[in-house]
Scaffold this motif. Structure first.
Motif, short mmCIF file in Angstrom:
data_model
loop_
_atom_site.label_atom_id
_atom_site.label_comp_id
_atom_site.label_asym_id
_atom_site.label_seq_id
_atom_site.Cartn_x
_atom_site.Cartn_y
_atom_site.Cartn_z
N ILE A 159 0.86 -1.18 0.00
CA ILE A 159 0.00 0.00 0.00
C ILE A 159 0.89 1.23 0.00
N GLN A 160 0.57 2.18 -0.86
CA GLN A 160 1.28 3.45 -0.92
C GLN A 160 0.26 4.58 -0.77
N ALA A 161 0.55 5.52 0.09
CA ALA A 161 -0.35 6.65 0.28
C ALA A 161 0.47 7.90 0.55
N GLN A 162 -0.06 9.04 0.17
CA GLN A 162 0.58 10.31 0.50
C GLN A 162 -0.49 11.32 0.89
N LEU A 163 -0.10 12.18 1.83
CA LEU A 163 -1.03 13.13 2.41
C LEU A 163 -0.41 14.51 2.39
N LEU A 164 -1.15 15.48 1.84
CA LEU A 164 -0.68 16.87 1.78
C LEU A 164 -1.87 17.78 2.05
N ARG A 165 -1.80 18.52 3.15
CA ARG A 165 -2.84 19.48 3.53
C ARG A 165 -4.23 18.85 3.47
N GLY A 166 -4.37 17.66 4.04
CA GLY A 166 -5.66 17.00 4.11
C GLY A 166 -6.10 16.30 2.84
N SER A 167 -5.26 16.32 1.82
CA SER A 167 -5.58 15.66 0.55
C SER A 167 -4.81 14.35 0.46
N LEU A 168 -5.53 13.26 0.27
CA LEU A 168 -4.94 11.92 0.28
C LEU A 168 -5.03 11.28 -1.10
N SER A 169 -3.93 10.67 -1.51
CA SER A 169 -3.95 9.84 -2.72
C SER A 169 -3.27 8.52 -2.37
N GLY A 170 -3.71 7.44 -2.98
CA GLY A 170 -3.16 6.14 -2.62
C GLY A 170 -3.33 5.11 -3.72
N GLN A 171 -2.45 4.12 -3.65
CA GLN A 171 -2.53 2.98 -4.55
C GLN A 171 -2.28 1.71 -3.75
N LEU A 172 -2.96 0.65 -4.12
CA LEU A 172 -2.77 -0.65 -3.51
C LEU A 172 -2.30 -1.62 -4.59
N TRP A 173 -1.41 -2.53 -4.18
CA TRP A 173 -0.87 -3.52 -5.11
C TRP A 173 -1.05 -4.91 -4.52
N ALA A 174 -1.73 -5.78 -5.26
CA ALA A 174 -1.95 -7.16 -4.84
C ALA A 174 -1.33 -8.08 -5.89
N GLU A 175 -0.53 -9.05 -5.43
CA GLU A 175 0.12 -9.95 -6.38
C GLU A 175 -0.84 -10.97 -6.96
N TRP A 176 -1.88 -11.34 -6.19
CA TRP A 176 -2.82 -12.35 -6.67
C TRP A 176 -3.98 -11.67 -7.39
N PRO A 177 -4.36 -12.17 -8.58
CA PRO A 177 -5.44 -11.53 -9.35
C PRO A 177 -6.77 -11.49 -8.59
N THR A 192 -7.27 -11.33 -5.42
CA THR A 192 -7.19 -10.32 -4.36
C THR A 192 -7.34 -8.92 -4.93
N ALA A 193 -6.72 -8.69 -6.09
CA ALA A 193 -6.83 -7.37 -6.73
C ALA A 193 -8.28 -7.07 -7.09
N ARG A 194 -9.01 -8.08 -7.58
CA ARG A 194 -10.42 -7.88 -7.93
C ARG A 194 -11.26 -7.62 -6.68
N LEU A 195 -10.95 -8.35 -5.60
CA LEU A 195 -11.70 -8.16 -4.35
C LEU A 195 -11.50 -6.75 -3.80
N ILE A 196 -10.26 -6.29 -3.75
CA ILE A 196 -9.97 -4.96 -3.22
C ILE A 196 -10.59 -3.88 -4.11
N ASP A 197 -10.52 -4.07 -5.40
CA ASP A 197 -11.07 -3.08 -6.33
C ASP A 197 -12.57 -2.90 -6.11
N SER A 198 -13.23 -4.00 -5.76
CA SER A 198 -14.68 -3.92 -5.54
C SER A 198 -15.02 -3.20 -4.23
N GLN A 199 -14.04 -3.04 -3.33
CA GLN A 199 -14.29 -2.41 -2.03
C GLN A 199 -13.73 -0.98 -1.95
N LEU A 200 -13.18 -0.46 -3.06
CA LEU A 200 -12.56 0.86 -3.01
C LEU A 200 -13.55 1.97 -2.72
N ASP A 201 -14.76 1.86 -3.24
CA ASP A 201 -15.76 2.90 -2.97
C ASP A 201 -16.08 2.97 -1.47
N SER A 202 -16.18 1.82 -0.83
CA SER A 202 -16.44 1.81 0.61
C SER A 202 -15.27 2.43 1.37
#
Length: 522
Positions: free
Chosen positions: A453-471, A473-483
């Protein structure tokens, strides 16, 4: 470079006579004989060793290292109408008049006139520049020294910089300086550069010795079933295992703070203010105690003395541990420094006889792994090439997940603007000076597999990326990003980017920590 030099000014342009040669062909008058070395019409290659001004209106005295076509070498002295910076490559031809025809082999660093001002759009204030001194001469009646320096880094690498300094710069020496403005540099003390080199060398050594924490922790879990292990060693092993945080403890800020403080990253800092002479109770100190208690159980070792153990560990690792670490250093290739996360390196478990030497080897490797994180933190802290102040904390936390122990690797980096700023544009506001925070996590959690997981925070603004090696797992996490996005918004954060990718983060000459996914300041 003399130690009293603190700044360099490049405000005054160099006279034309001191600029690198830009004409293609010229002649040199020989001051030493070439008899028996070159005949009329013969050519040789050469390199300028030094070029000294002879005074106002006088030619320059040039010392050249020649290599003939047959491989013979010689050093000659000649006079030149123009300056030839040290290191300039030339082709020389013997002329009938006793002179040498010279053709300068133009390069990027010598084909252009030297820079006398820096473009702060390319090199902002605070940028660290490195260069090699090509020439350094006293300025007549000026009380200062004029030097030509070939830049080795930054977008201006290969250019030549003209400097005026209060003291001479040793020809051929390397220097580091920080940009203070368009016409000023401030030298970085050599001691600081040597400290960074020492950290890098020690990091390479520790990384070749380190081993994954899970190997030792798995071995410690089997000690409770053995009657051949001393009670104090078994007690220390159980205490270490019992101190590991549960994964549920890392779901709130207080639990995370406690786990970070107990990771061992801050052991040496805490030792500067010891409490009643006792070692702090964290992961690294627990490993050191374990090593000290294993030693007396080895053949020929003295009994364990708690009072002497702390003193011995503070000075140096015992001979048994050095031997164990030396053996580890001969196994496998050295991993690249600055790598995150540190790769898994399992060294094997205990045999049926509860081999204490193997347990010592595992404990020593675990200490080296923690020290690798600590040294990586030091190496990645300091001034970046674009003038930002970086502070890095890299560590590893073994956490319990039901019956498993999962190492969580963490890297936190803070980026601050330098305190010294240009007068134009105006000083930035407090909001503009807000630090940029970067956080990276890496772990292998069943049944999700390896995650980063990579994230950066600047003045209350957050951006992030997640990396999953298993396909899957990547699909599962992608489906939960809105939550996840909604939960972050509920905490008062502005989410600018949130993605999940399959695979691992890209690695390259610049680490992913140094790159911004979204430039919030654009």
């Amino acid at each position: 470079m003399t130690p009293d030099i603190t700044s360099v000014s490049s405000q005054q342009p160099l006279p034309a006579a001191l600029r690198p040669v830009v004409s293609g062909v010229d002649t040199l008058k020989l001051l030493t004989s070439l008899e028996g070395l070159l005949n009329v019409g013969d050519s040789a290659t050469g390199q300028v060793l030094s070029s000294k001004a002879g005074g106002v209106g006088q030619p320059f005295q040039v010392v050249l290292a020649l290599t003939t076509a047959s491989g013979e070498q010689a050093t000659v002295v000649a006079s030149s109408k123009q300056a030839l910076p040290q290191g300039t490559q030339v082709t020389l031809t013997q002329l009938p008049s006793g002179t040498l025809g010279i053709v300068v082999q133009q390069s990027k660093s010598t084909a252009l006139a030297p820079l006398t001002q820096l473009d702060t759009r390319q090199l902002p204030v605070g940028t660290l520049v490195q260069g090699k001194v090509l020439s350094s001469e006293a300025v007549p009646q000026g009380g200062s020294y004029r030097s030509l320096v070939a830049l080795l880094n930054t977008p201006l690498a290969g250019s030549t910089l003209a400097l005026d300094s209060p003291g001479p710069l040793r020809v051929g020496s390397l220097l580091s300086a920080q940009v203070q403005g368009a016409g000023n540099l401030s030298f970085v003390p050599l001691s600081g550069r040597l400290e960074q080199l020492a950290v890098h060398q020690q990091l390479q050594s520790q990384q070749s010795r380190q081993g994954s924490l899970e190997g030792l922790l798995a071995a410690l879990q089997t000690l409770g079933d053995s009657s051949e292990v001393a009670d104090d060693l078994r007690t220390s092993a159980n205490r270490l295992l019992g101190s590991l945080p549960d994964i549920r403890q890392l779901t709130d800020a207080r639990g995370v703070a406690q786990a970070l403080n107990a990771s061992g990253l801050f052991l040496e800092a805490q030792l500067l203010t010891p409490q009643a002479g006792a070692l702090p109770d964290d992961l690294k100190s627990s490993l050191l105690r374990l090593v000290a208690q294993i030693l007396p159980n080895l053949p020929g070792s003295a009994p364990f003395n708690p009072a002497e153990a702390a003193k011995a560990l503070a000075n140096a690792l015992p001979g048994y541990v050095r031997s164990a670490l030396g053996t580890l250093g001969q196994v496998g290739e050295k991993p690249a420094t600055n790598s995150f996360p540190l790769p898994s390196r399992l060294l094997g478990g205990l045999d049926g006889d509860n081999d204490l030497q193997q347990l010592l080897r595992l404990a020593s490797a675990a200490v080296s792994r923690l020290q690798s994180h600590q040294l990586s933190s030091l190496e990645q802290s300091g001034m970046s090439e674009d003038g930002k102040i970086l502070t890095t904390w890299q560590l590893e936390i073994p956490m319990r997940n039901q019956q498993d122990i999962v190492p969580l690797q963490v890297r936190v980096q803070r980026e601050d603007e330098p305190q010294q700023q240009q007068q134009h544009p105006p000083q930035p506001t407090a909001e503009q000076r807000a630090p940029l925070w970067r956080v990276e996590l890496a772990f292998d959690l069943d049944p999700l597999g390896p995650l980063q997981i990579q994230a950066q925070l600047l003045r209350g603004s957050l951006s992030g990326q997640l990396w999953a090696e298993w396909p899957q797992t990547a699909r599962l996490i992608d489906s939960q990003l809105d939550s996840l996005r909604q939960r972050l918004l509920a905490q008062g954060l502005e989410v600018t980017e949130l993605h999940c990718n399959q695979g691992t983060p890209p690695q390259g000459p610049r680490t992913h920590l140094e790159q911004r996914w979204v430039d919030e300041t654009a």
